[in-house]
Design a protein around this motif. Sequence first.
Motif, PDB file in Angstrom:
ATOM      1  N   LEU A 179       6.852   2.418   4.905  1.00  0.00           N
ATOM      2  CA  LEU A 179       5.997   1.794   4.248  1.00  0.00           C
ATOM      3  C   LEU A 179       5.186   2.825   3.592  1.00  0.00           C
ATOM      4  CD1 LEU A 179       4.269  -1.094   6.790  1.00  0.00           C
ATOM      5  CD2 LEU A 179       5.716  -1.466   4.488  1.00  0.00           C
ATOM      6  N   ALA A 180       4.916   3.846   4.077  1.00  0.00           N
ATOM      7  CA  ALA A 180       4.267   4.951   3.606  1.00  0.00           C
ATOM      8  C   ALA A 180       5.094   5.350   2.356  1.00  0.00           C
ATOM      9  CB  ALA A 180       3.838   5.978   4.534  1.00  0.00           C
ATOM     10  N   ARG A 181       6.231   5.684   2.723  1.00  0.00           N
ATOM     11  CA  ARG A 181       7.093   6.313   1.493  1.00  0.00           C
ATOM     12  C   ARG A 181       7.104   5.493   0.464  1.00  0.00           C
ATOM     13  NH1 ARG A 181       5.270  10.476   3.295  1.00  0.00           N
ATOM     14  NH2 ARG A 181       6.294  11.492   5.181  1.00  0.00           N
ATOM     15  N   ASP A 182       7.266   4.135   0.635  1.00  0.00           N
ATOM     16  CA  ASP A 182       7.431   3.068  -0.304  1.00  0.00           C
ATOM     17  C   ASP A 182       6.155   3.146  -1.271  1.00  0.00           C
ATOM     18  OD1 ASP A 182       8.835   0.771  -1.472  1.00  0.00           O
ATOM     19  OD2 ASP A 182       7.079  -0.359  -1.126  1.00  0.00           O
ATOM     20  N   PHE A 183       4.951   3.035  -0.467  1.00  0.00           N
ATOM     21  CA  PHE A 183       3.864   3.297  -1.081  1.00  0.00           C
ATOM     22  C   PHE A 183       3.592   4.460  -1.906  1.00  0.00           C
ATOM     23  CE2 PHE A 183      -0.640   4.605  -1.416  1.00  0.00           C
ATOM     24  CZ  PHE A 183      -1.170   3.458  -1.859  1.00  0.00           C
ATOM     25  N   GLU A 184       3.915   5.558  -1.457  1.00  0.00           N
ATOM     26  CA  GLU A 184       3.949   7.117  -2.226  1.00  0.00           C
ATOM     27  C   GLU A 184       4.809   6.848  -3.729  1.00  0.00           C
ATOM     28  OE1 GLU A 184       5.121  11.561  -1.367  1.00  0.00           O
ATOM     29  OE2 GLU A 184       5.193  10.072   0.159  1.00  0.00           O
ATOM     30  N   ARG A 185       6.200   6.248  -3.551  1.00  0.00           N
ATOM     31  CA  ARG A 185       7.031   6.098  -4.433  1.00  0.00           C
ATOM     32  C   ARG A 185       6.685   5.119  -5.672  1.00  0.00           C
ATOM     33  NH1 ARG A 185      10.723   6.440  -0.243  1.00  0.00           N
ATOM     34  NH2 ARG A 185      10.855   4.136  -0.461  1.00  0.00           N
ATOM     35  N   SER A 186       6.114   4.156  -5.185  1.00  0.00           N
ATOM     36  CA  SER A 186       5.694   3.029  -6.034  1.00  0.00           C
ATOM     37  C   SER A 186       4.381   2.624  -6.633  1.00  0.00           C
ATOM     38  CB  SER A 186       6.191   1.593  -5.508  1.00  0.00           C
ATOM     39  OG  SER A 186       5.690   1.393  -4.146  1.00  0.00           O
ATOM     40  N   LEU A 187       3.541   2.196  -5.697  1.00  0.00           N
ATOM     41  CA  LEU A 187       2.198   1.523  -6.127  1.00  0.00           C
ATOM     42  C   LEU A 187       1.277   2.935  -6.246  1.00  0.00           C
ATOM     43  CD1 LEU A 187       0.572  -0.638  -7.087  1.00  0.00           C
ATOM     44  CD2 LEU A 187      -0.005  -1.018  -4.742  1.00  0.00           C
ATOM     45  N   GLY A 188       1.475   3.786  -5.152  1.00  0.00           N
ATOM     46  CA  GLY A 188       0.372   5.023  -4.942  1.00  0.00           C
ATOM     47  C   GLY A 188       0.129   5.632  -6.185  1.00  0.00           C
ATOM     48  N   PRO A 189       0.865   6.212  -7.020  1.00  0.00           N
ATOM     49  CA  PRO A 189       0.669   6.905  -8.216  1.00  0.00           C
ATOM     50  C   PRO A 189      -0.219   6.223  -9.242  1.00  0.00           C
ATOM     51  CG  PRO A 189       3.029   7.482  -7.649  1.00  0.00           C
ATOM     52  CD  PRO A 189       2.511   6.379  -6.811  1.00  0.00           C
ATOM     53  N   ARG A 190      -0.079   4.918  -9.491  1.00  0.00           N
ATOM     54  CA  ARG A 190      -0.763   4.179 -10.371  1.00  0.00           C
ATOM     55  C   ARG A 190      -2.222   3.901  -9.707  1.00  0.00           C
ATOM     56  NH1 ARG A 190       0.137  -2.363 -11.108  1.00  0.00           N
ATOM     57  NH2 ARG A 190      -1.390  -2.619 -12.975  1.00  0.00           N
ATOM     58  N   LEU A 191      -2.166   3.638  -8.300  1.00  0.00           N
ATOM     59  CA  LEU A 191      -3.745   3.536  -7.733  1.00  0.00           C
ATOM     60  C   LEU A 191      -4.337   4.650  -7.897  1.00  0.00           C
ATOM     61  CD1 LEU A 191      -2.801   1.155  -4.972  1.00  0.00           C
ATOM     62  CD2 LEU A 191      -3.562   0.397  -7.244  1.00  0.00           C
ATOM     63  N   GLN A 192      -3.713   5.863  -7.735  1.00  0.00           N
ATOM     64  CA  GLN A 192      -4.131   7.217  -7.719  1.00  0.00           C
ATOM     65  C   GLN A 192      -4.897   7.610  -9.247  1.00  0.00           C
ATOM     66  OE1 GLN A 192      -5.020   9.190  -5.196  1.00  0.00           O
ATOM     67  NE2 GLN A 192      -4.947  11.155  -5.711  1.00  0.00           N
ATOM     68  N   TRP A 193      -4.096   7.299 -10.300  1.00  0.00           N
ATOM     69  CA  TRP A 193      -4.376   7.593 -11.447  1.00  0.00           C
ATOM     70  C   TRP A 193      -5.819   6.823 -11.895  1.00  0.00           C
ATOM     71  CZ3 TRP A 193      -5.597   4.559 -16.132  1.00  0.00           C
ATOM     72  CH2 TRP A 193      -5.530   5.813 -17.170  1.00  0.00           C
ATOM     73  N   TYR A 194      -6.035   5.587 -11.600  1.00  0.00           N
ATOM     74  CA  TYR A 194      -7.162   4.968 -11.757  1.00  0.00           C
ATOM     75  C   TYR A 194      -8.294   5.581 -10.845  1.00  0.00           C
ATOM     76  CZ  TYR A 194      -5.172   1.080 -14.368  1.00  0.00           C
ATOM     77  OH  TYR A 194      -4.452   0.351 -15.447  1.00  0.00           O
ATOM     78  N   LEU A 195      -8.257   5.909  -9.477  1.00  0.00           N
ATOM     79  CA  LEU A 195      -9.110   6.495  -8.830  1.00  0.00           C
ATOM     80  C   LEU A 195      -9.283   7.927  -9.444  1.00  0.00           C
ATOM     81  CD1 LEU A 195     -10.674   5.954  -6.228  1.00  0.00           C
ATOM     82  CD2 LEU A 195      -8.766   6.975  -4.768  1.00  0.00           C
TER      83      LEU A 195
END
Length: 743
Positions: A179-195
């Motif tokens: 789950l963590a690796r999938d988040f890192e590859r997919s949604l994580g970067p987008r959320l991190q950009w906004y944050l």
Amino acid sequence: MRPSSRSTWPACAPGRRKSAACGLVTGVFPASPASWLVMAVAILASQASRLDPSMGLIGKIKEQLPASPWLSEPARAGLGALAFATLLWLGLVVTMRGALRALLCYHGWMEEEHGRTSNATKLWLALVKIFAGRRPMLYSYQASLPRLPVPAVRDTLQRYLESVRPLLSDLQFQRATALARDFERSLGPRLQWYLTLKSWWATNYVSDWWEEYVYLRARSPLMVNSNYYAMDFLYVTPTPIQAARAGNVVHAMLLYRRKLNREEIKPLMIQGTLPLCSAQYERMFNTTRIPGVEADTLQHRRDSQHLAVFHAGRFYRLDLYHGGRLLGPRALQAQFQRILDDPAPPAPGEETLAALTAGPREPWARARRTYFGSGRNQESLRAVERAAFFVTLDSSEQGLLGPEPGRALDQYSKALLHGQCHDRWFDKSFTLIVFRNGKMGLNAEHSWADAPVIGHLWEYTLATDVFNLGYNADGHCKGELEPGLPPPQKLQWEIPQECQRVIQGSLRVARALADDVDFHTFAFKDFGKGLIKKCRTSPDSFIQLALQLAHYRDKGKFCLTYEAAMTRLFREGRTETVRSCSIESCSFVRAMTDPAQSASQRLALFRVAAAKHQTLYRRAMVGAGIDRHLFCLYVVSKYLGVDSPFLREVLSEPWGLSTSQTPIQQLELFDLRSHLDYISCGGGFGPVDDNGYGVSYIVIGEDLITFHVSCKFSSPETDAHRFGANIRTALLDLRALFNLPPK
């Protein structure tokens, strides 16, 4: 995403409003207005000596001044010199402040062993002292504090997986990793950009969301679930006269408020050099949490000239000033005594009215809108909500009383945490509770600030009460009565039957919640910080490892552990979580319960685990923790309307053990060698998880540690006294591990 809605800076009490000079001194710190005068005189003197330090700029400024018959040539030259001096001075102010902010971004000093400071760190500390200025006021360093950094997603995920590894089976850990690796590859970067984008314009990328979503949007009762308490002296009661204790303590708090409004309280400094954020102090007084159907709001007023007082089911307004002067302790005692002696009965529904603040938030919000929007009810509610703070003159006696003082101490904790569920105004920033035998305590609302801030007020109050104000030989407040004082005003209520039914509904919920709280407060006297320091380890790491050992013995398993660490090295910082249950701590605990392990093996594992805990604590303090970053990523996902199974699972994991240390921040106020009894024994809070424990502790002097343990009677897994016994045993076992003799 939206920025935090911050209240205005606190103002001074009447006739004592925060002066423009106060704001000016803070606004130009680390320089001072006097330094501008020195620079202006120096520039004018150089002009008189026919020197031009501006290299022609003064002449150009003079040319821009409008021609006027009223301005002679020397006057125009003087104005030009003053303008240049001002610009130069402001440039130096900005430069010094920027240099200090850059210096405060360095945190390498945390990695160094205590007592062994490197030359680089010594040089850095010297530069900090140079740019930090002299005689700072409370808010002087706010503009110089760095912003909280946003960690990299990969780093946070790696630390998260490391923290849950000892709690999961191999199969569960494989799933969490996927789950963590999938988040890192997919949604994580987008959320991190906004944050990251938010972190560029927000003062602190966590604090406004933490206040809103963790506190103000919570719909469950504040009592037990959120509010916390602070205790009086454990072994000393300065006076048995209830009104006298209330008079002294209230006066001490108002003296603190005056110092706060004038910014005369010194900002807290680590090692006497590194400033901590002071923003949380601004809403300490004159603040109330206002219920809303979907979310509460914090109402902070610039000033308040009265208290709201509750006794025997009645509410009163007590004015704090007479003839433009603050009431002294003796006058306040007389006013409180008038309330105690008043035979007037409560109005129908008045006695249990405050239960609305103890129950769920939505019924209280609807009732407030329906029944308290006009007439007497509105006027009386305003008197309560706009008070400087709330005072309860409690009819019970508390403290180390009766044949079982230990059990009495447990009841004392519960009295401060929830009382009778209708005799504290849980929405106020804090409620002062004074019991019939002179014992006292605080109940504090959590959204506006964290416990160390209210602890700072409490330390000042206790020390001022006993060491500065004191009492006469007969236990009364010192000073003279003030003639002509109007009596406290009894508030009037007209509460209809429908509203009374809502009140009773909230009271039933609150009482069920309070009755379910199991509490055990005890003082551990076998040893304290003095002996722990001989082990060459941090007292906090020592106690946290003892708690891990005690919990494993208590439940036979490890659990997700929460330890609060401050992030006030950054502007508007609040807290971060130290996940104290680590791979290293679990290895140590298993060794302690394995008879095949030798003392030397256990000791080696202890040192590894303690070092790991220190690393985790330092990471949390410098913004490299796990939980606030993941929490903010989750908030961003909700704003964007996207779902993350990984974040959803992380934020739903229960904290089986929630812990917090109460720090003593003003050691100069107390003599812990000669008067160890004259210090608060800390405070506590309710359990965070239905099947877990809450543990607060305070290290007092060299030889005493006080623990406050909470859980729920309804849980088949927990028992506060059993866990307390396990904590004692674990601490003694750690002492034996180091082969240290009893004190």
